[in-house]
Each structure stands twice: as C-alpha cells, then as structure tokens.
Write a protein that holds these residues in place. Structure first.
Motif, mmCIF file in Angstrom:
data_model
loop_
_atom_site.group_PDB
_atom_site.id
_atom_site.type_symbol
_atom_site.label_atom_id
_atom_site.label_comp_id
_atom_site.label_asym_id
_atom_site.label_seq_id
_atom_site.Cartn_x
_atom_site.Cartn_y
_atom_site.Cartn_z
ATOM 1 N N SER A 6 1.417 -1.201 -0.008
ATOM 2 C CA SER A 6 -0.004 -0.032 -0.039
ATOM 3 C C SER A 6 1.105 1.128 0.593
ATOM 4 O O SER A 6 1.676 1.753 0.359
ATOM 5 N N SER A 7 0.165 2.503 -0.839
ATOM 6 C CA SER A 7 1.517 3.298 -0.577
ATOM 7 C C SER A 7 0.604 4.339 0.235
ATOM 8 O O SER A 7 -0.456 4.462 0.274
ATOM 9 N N LEU A 8 1.702 5.591 0.673
ATOM 10 C CA LEU A 8 1.366 6.896 1.825
ATOM 11 C C LEU A 8 1.685 7.528 1.641
ATOM 12 O O LEU A 8 2.918 8.162 1.179
ATOM 13 N N MET A 9 0.554 8.898 0.827
ATOM 14 C CA MET A 9 0.733 10.130 0.865
ATOM 15 C C MET A 9 1.203 10.975 2.329
ATOM 16 O O MET A 9 0.539 11.239 3.409
ATOM 17 N N GLY B 121 -5.150 29.117 -0.954
ATOM 18 C CA GLY B 121 -6.360 28.833 -1.901
ATOM 19 C C GLY B 121 -6.582 26.899 -2.230
ATOM 20 O O GLY B 121 -6.505 26.858 -3.184
ATOM 21 N N SER B 122 -5.155 26.621 -1.568
ATOM 22 C CA SER B 122 -5.258 25.421 -1.289
ATOM 23 C C SER B 122 -4.732 25.020 -2.834
ATOM 24 O O SER B 122 -5.091 23.991 -3.418
ATOM 25 N N THR B 123 -3.769 25.665 -3.512
ATOM 26 C CA THR B 123 -3.372 25.267 -5.503
ATOM 27 C C THR B 123 -2.441 24.068 -5.526
ATOM 28 O O THR B 123 -2.201 23.296 -6.321
ATOM 29 N N GLY B 124 -1.662 24.261 -4.626
ATOM 30 C CA GLY B 124 -0.272 23.413 -4.097
ATOM 31 C C GLY B 124 -0.825 21.814 -4.215
ATOM 32 O O GLY B 124 -0.872 20.666 -5.068
ATOM 33 N N THR B 125 -2.113 20.959 -3.689
ATOM 34 C CA THR B 125 -2.330 19.774 -3.238
ATOM 35 C C THR B 125 -3.343 19.677 -4.170
ATOM 36 O O THR B 125 -3.108 18.198 -4.818
ATOM 37 N N ALA B 126 -3.739 20.538 -4.732
ATOM 38 C CA ALA B 126 -5.051 20.344 -6.282
ATOM 39 C C ALA B 126 -4.597 19.140 -7.329
ATOM 40 O O ALA B 126 -4.788 18.952 -8.104
ATOM 41 N N GLU B 127 -2.758 20.614 -7.864
ATOM 42 C CA GLU B 127 -2.310 20.408 -8.156
ATOM 43 C C GLU B 127 -1.049 18.849 -8.230
ATOM 44 O O GLU B 127 -1.319 17.842 -9.419
ATOM 45 N N VAL B 128 -0.908 18.257 -7.076
ATOM 46 C CA VAL B 128 -0.332 17.510 -6.387
ATOM 47 C C VAL B 128 -1.403 15.874 -7.732
ATOM 48 O O VAL B 128 -1.234 15.359 -7.492
ATOM 49 N N LEU B 129 -2.698 16.906 -6.335
ATOM 50 C CA LEU B 129 -3.922 15.296 -7.374
ATOM 51 C C LEU B 129 -4.199 15.095 -8.796
ATOM 52 O O LEU B 129 -4.685 14.101 -8.853
ATOM 53 N N LYS B 130 -3.608 16.087 -9.519
ATOM 54 C CA LYS B 130 -3.573 15.892 -10.994
ATOM 55 C C LYS B 130 -2.932 15.106 -11.194
ATOM 56 O O LYS B 130 -3.238 14.035 -12.271
ATOM 57 N N HIS B 131 -1.209 14.464 -10.524
ATOM 58 C CA HIS B 131 -1.554 13.599 -11.414
ATOM 59 C C HIS B 131 -0.179 12.936 -9.714
ATOM 60 O O HIS B 131 0.180 11.701 -10.535
ATOM 61 N N PHE B 132 -0.635 12.420 -9.020
ATOM 62 C CA PHE B 132 -0.609 11.032 -7.742
ATOM 63 C C PHE B 132 -1.844 10.546 -7.037
ATOM 64 O O PHE B 132 -2.359 11.522 -6.507
ATOM 65 N N ARG B 133 -1.531 9.318 -7.321
ATOM 66 C CA ARG B 133 -2.427 9.224 -6.462
ATOM 67 C C ARG B 133 -2.007 8.147 -5.039
ATOM 68 O O ARG B 133 -0.592 7.288 -5.291
ATOM 69 N N ALA B 134 -2.639 7.696 -4.044
ATOM 70 C CA ALA B 134 -2.347 6.607 -3.334
ATOM 71 C C ALA B 134 -3.193 6.235 -2.037
ATOM 72 O O ALA B 134 -4.574 6.373 -2.070
ATOM 73 N N ASP B 135 -3.370 4.872 -1.966
ATOM 74 C CA ASP B 135 -3.658 4.094 -0.591
ATOM 75 C C ASP B 135 -5.001 4.914 0.591
ATOM 76 O O ASP B 135 -5.228 4.964 0.626
ATOM 77 N N ALA B 136 -3.688 5.945 0.824
ATOM 78 C CA ALA B 136 -4.303 6.335 1.981
ATOM 79 C C ALA B 136 -2.995 7.925 1.931
ATOM 80 O O ALA B 136 -1.923 7.940 1.265
ATOM 81 N N ALA B 137 -3.214 8.616 3.035
ATOM 82 C CA ALA B 137 -2.399 10.379 3.569
ATOM 83 C C ALA B 137 -2.947 10.420 4.846
ATOM 84 O O ALA B 137 -3.793 10.308 5.602
ATOM 85 N N LEU C 198 -9.523 17.382 0.070
ATOM 86 C CA LEU C 198 -8.431 17.296 -1.353
ATOM 87 C C LEU C 198 -8.689 16.017 -1.205
ATOM 88 O O LEU C 198 -9.161 15.691 -2.036
ATOM 89 N N LEU C 199 -7.958 15.524 -0.044
ATOM 90 C CA LEU C 199 -7.524 14.669 0.072
ATOM 91 C C LEU C 199 -8.906 13.441 -0.164
ATOM 92 O O LEU C 199 -8.922 12.348 -0.954
ATOM 93 N N ASP C 200 -9.897 13.618 0.649
ATOM 94 C CA ASP C 200 -10.485 13.151 1.028
ATOM 95 C C ASP C 200 -11.566 12.881 -0.426
ATOM 96 O O ASP C 200 -12.358 11.740 -0.894
ATOM 97 N N GLN C 201 -11.852 14.050 -0.914
ATOM 98 C CA GLN C 201 -12.831 14.091 -1.966
ATOM 99 C C GLN C 201 -11.772 13.528 -3.470
ATOM 100 O O GLN C 201 -12.561 12.285 -4.223
ATOM 101 N N ALA C 202 -10.708 13.060 -3.459
ATOM 102 C CA ALA C 202 -10.115 12.501 -4.496
ATOM 103 C C ALA C 202 -10.261 11.123 -4.213
ATOM 104 O O ALA C 202 -9.491 10.230 -5.021
ATOM 105 N N GLY C 203 -11.173 10.435 -3.270
ATOM 106 C CA GLY C 203 -11.315 9.381 -2.925
ATOM 107 C C GLY C 203 -9.644 8.420 -2.495
ATOM 108 O O GLY C 203 -9.424 7.173 -1.685
#
Length: 373
Positions: A68-71, A140-156, A327-332
C-alpha cells in the motif's frame, strides 16, 4: 537525520504566500531546498509548477511492489512576517521550544514527515512512500489540487499541527456576497430614494437569527454546529444621498452533511422571505469560494495504523478550520490529520514544542513502515 536541524533550516527560508502578502517570497526557495534534501536522501523528485513561481515538490521512495502507498502531505508556505516579535526567519531555541515563523504552522510537520519518510525507506517496504510538500495552503490550496492531478495514494496523513491528537474531522466554508439594492436620491427626497443600508439591516437581523438556529440545532459529535457571520459591509456615497446599494460579505462555516448548494438555498430562502415581507427589498446573491468539510472513517486502515503506532490511547479531536484533508478525501484517498504541539499560528510569536516534533517523527516513521510494509 535530525528533524530539529531540518526544521531550523526550513524556518530560515522565507516562504511567505504572495496571495496573502503582495510581494511575498513564495515557495520557490523552500521547494528548491526540499528537492535537494530529498535527492540527497535517495528519493525520486518531481517539481510541479502550474502557477509560475508557486511550486510544490513530490518525493517518492518506491517499494518493491504489492504493498500500500502512503502520502505524507504538508504545506511549505507561511503567513506574513510583519508584526512578528523578533526575527521570524532566525529560529531560536529556548525552554524546549523552537520559535520562528512557520515552526508550528507548519514547517514542524514538514520536517517530521521528511525525516520519517527517509527513516522508513531504510526498511524493506512493498508500498511507495510519497511525500508532498505543497504550495498555497494558506490561501487557495492550489498546491495540493495540482498534486492530485498527478499522484494518487492508498492513504494520506496531513501533518498540520494537531497537538499530537488524532484529528478526524474539520469544518468547511462557503463565502457569499449579498448586495441589497436601493435607489439613489438626494437626502431631501425620501419620496424618490430607497435606503439600501436600512433595508440591509433586515437581512443582518435574519442572519443573526440563522446563527442562533445553527447553534441550537442538530450538532455534529466532534464539530458542533455550523456557523455564520458577516465579515464586511460597504455602502453609501455621502451623507446627503440615499445609498443605492449595500454589499455584505459573509462566511458560512459548514459541518459534514452541509454543502455549498444547501447553504445557498438556506440564504436564498431568507432573502426571498424578506423580498415578500419588507417593502422595496431587493437583492443579488453571489456565491464565492467554497470548501467542503471533512470527516474520516475512524475504522479506516490508515487511522487504525497510526493509532496503533501511538502506543497509547489517542485523543480524538476535530478542527474548526479547513485543511487539505478535504481535497484528499474528495479524491478518494482516506486520510487524517496528525501534527506537532505548540502555539502561535498566524500570531506575533510562534513556536513548536520540540519534544512533540521528535514524537511526531517517531510516530510517522512507525506508521509509514507498517502501512507500506
């Protein structure tokens, strides 16, 4: 590999968010530093910079596969330096605390997660460790929003300061602008003018009543009820003129189960009622920035793993402010918030308790090793 030394290096780098303070240094210098540190410790790095001058860096330690991957996620931007008591960029240690801008919010969490990831990667892990040092959380949390366009993890895990308490929920918010319309006329001609400011008074009274209903209505077990307040009000041109409009900016803090649409309807119902019952009442409603509330599943694997890694019964809490957890939660991505002890976020004096920094680093190391192993 000492989180205290790393924190001192991070605090000494000006990373004021320029969206909060015009001319602020931004995140480039601190991201350059973090990128070099990760590279020196054997991580793959990727710089994301959708907004020029506002980079984030994501560092990855690849597992052998099948795990499992962790962010680990935290923001490297800070609020402004003006008004800080002392030199905000010169970390000072006394009485078991480190003082300086960002020590608590949240370069302490950044240092802990970086060192924890480097320590955990020394173990044979099957899952990937992903460390996201992000821009712009303070605005504005644009950083995490941008990260979530390119990376996924099983949890954070978001390492915002939490006083070493397990934070499983936080409020969201919606910003609104209500413009009450009047009619301009000379102050001597009440037959022609409509006073937008006095009409707006009816809405302010109704807003106060809404706040009371929220405070006494159904409550979330960790967060209590939603809230509402008027933040700014403008109107009028001069003493001898009926004001043509009055503009009220307000903030509605939300709890799980409340949405931007439900709060918009809530305000629309109030304003429509005033239109029907107050002579010459007219309005325009504009919804601005909206961020959803967050609530973690207490039985999620990442929550259970971190709690087990604590080695003692946890204190479970919620926060009234918003974080990137939503934002992480909304990304699943199942997540929670866990960070250092200290005080002074956005204040004239800011510090982190250094024992809590060491404790956080140890807990994150164990959690990462167990979750990714």
């Amino acid at each position: 590999m000492n989180p205290r030394d790393l924190l001192a290096d991070l605090v000494a780098i000006d990373s004021v968010n320029p969206d909060l303070v015009p001319g602020g240094n931004g995140e480039s210098a601190v991201v350059d530093f973090c990128t070099g540190w990760f590279a020196a410790n054997g991580f793959e790095t990727r710089r994301l910079e959708e907004r020029p001058g506002r980079p984030s860096v994501v560092a990855t330690a690849r597992g052998t596969g099948g795990g499992s991957s962790l962010m680990l996620n935290g923001h490297v931007d800070t609020v402004g330096l003006a008004g800080y008591d002392g030199d905000p960029l010169k970390p000072e240690v006394r009485d078991g605390k480190m003082f300086g801008r960002g020590t608590f919010d949240m370069k302490g969490g950044i240092a802990a997660m970086m060192v924890a990831a480097a320590r955990a990667k020394q173990h044979p892990l099957r899952g990937d460790i992903i460390v996201a040092c992000v821009a712009d959380e303070e605005h504005g949390s644009t950083g995490t929003a941008e990260v979530l366009k390119h990376f996924r993890a099983d949890a954070a895990i978001v390492t915002e300061p939490s006083h070493l308490e397990v934070t499983l929920a936080h409020k969201g918010f919606v910003w609104f602008e209500v413009t009450v319309e009047g009619r301009a006329a000379h102050g001597s001609r009440p037959d022609l003018g409509i006073d937008a400011i006095t009409k707006a008074g009816h809405f302010l009274v109704a807003l106060e009543e809404l706040g009371h209903r929220l405070a006494t209505g159904p409550q979330h077990p960790l967060l209590g009820g939603g809230t509402v307040h008027a933040s700014m009000i403008t109107g009028g041109e001069e003493a001898s003129t009926y004001p043509a409009r009055c503009r009220i900016t307000l903030e509605r803090r939300t709890v799980p189960g409340e949405t931007p649409d439900s709060t918009t309807k809530e305000l629309t119902d109030i304003l429509d009622h005033l239109t029907r019952t107050v002579p010459d009442f007219r309005y325009r409603l504009h919804r601005g920035l909206a961020r959803d509330p967050f609530e973690a599943d207490p039985d999620a694997r990442i929550v259970r793993t971190l709690v087990d890694s604590l080695g003692e019964p946890p204190v479970v809490r919620a926060e009234p402010f918003w974080t990137d957890c939503a934002l992480l939660d909304q990304a699943g991505i199942p997540c929670l918030l866990f960070g250092v002890d200290g005080a002074g976020a956005h204040a004239a004096t800011e510090y982190v308790d250094l024992a809590s920094l060491d404790r956080l680093t140890d807990v994150l190391t164990r959690t990462t090793t167990r979750f990714c192993g």
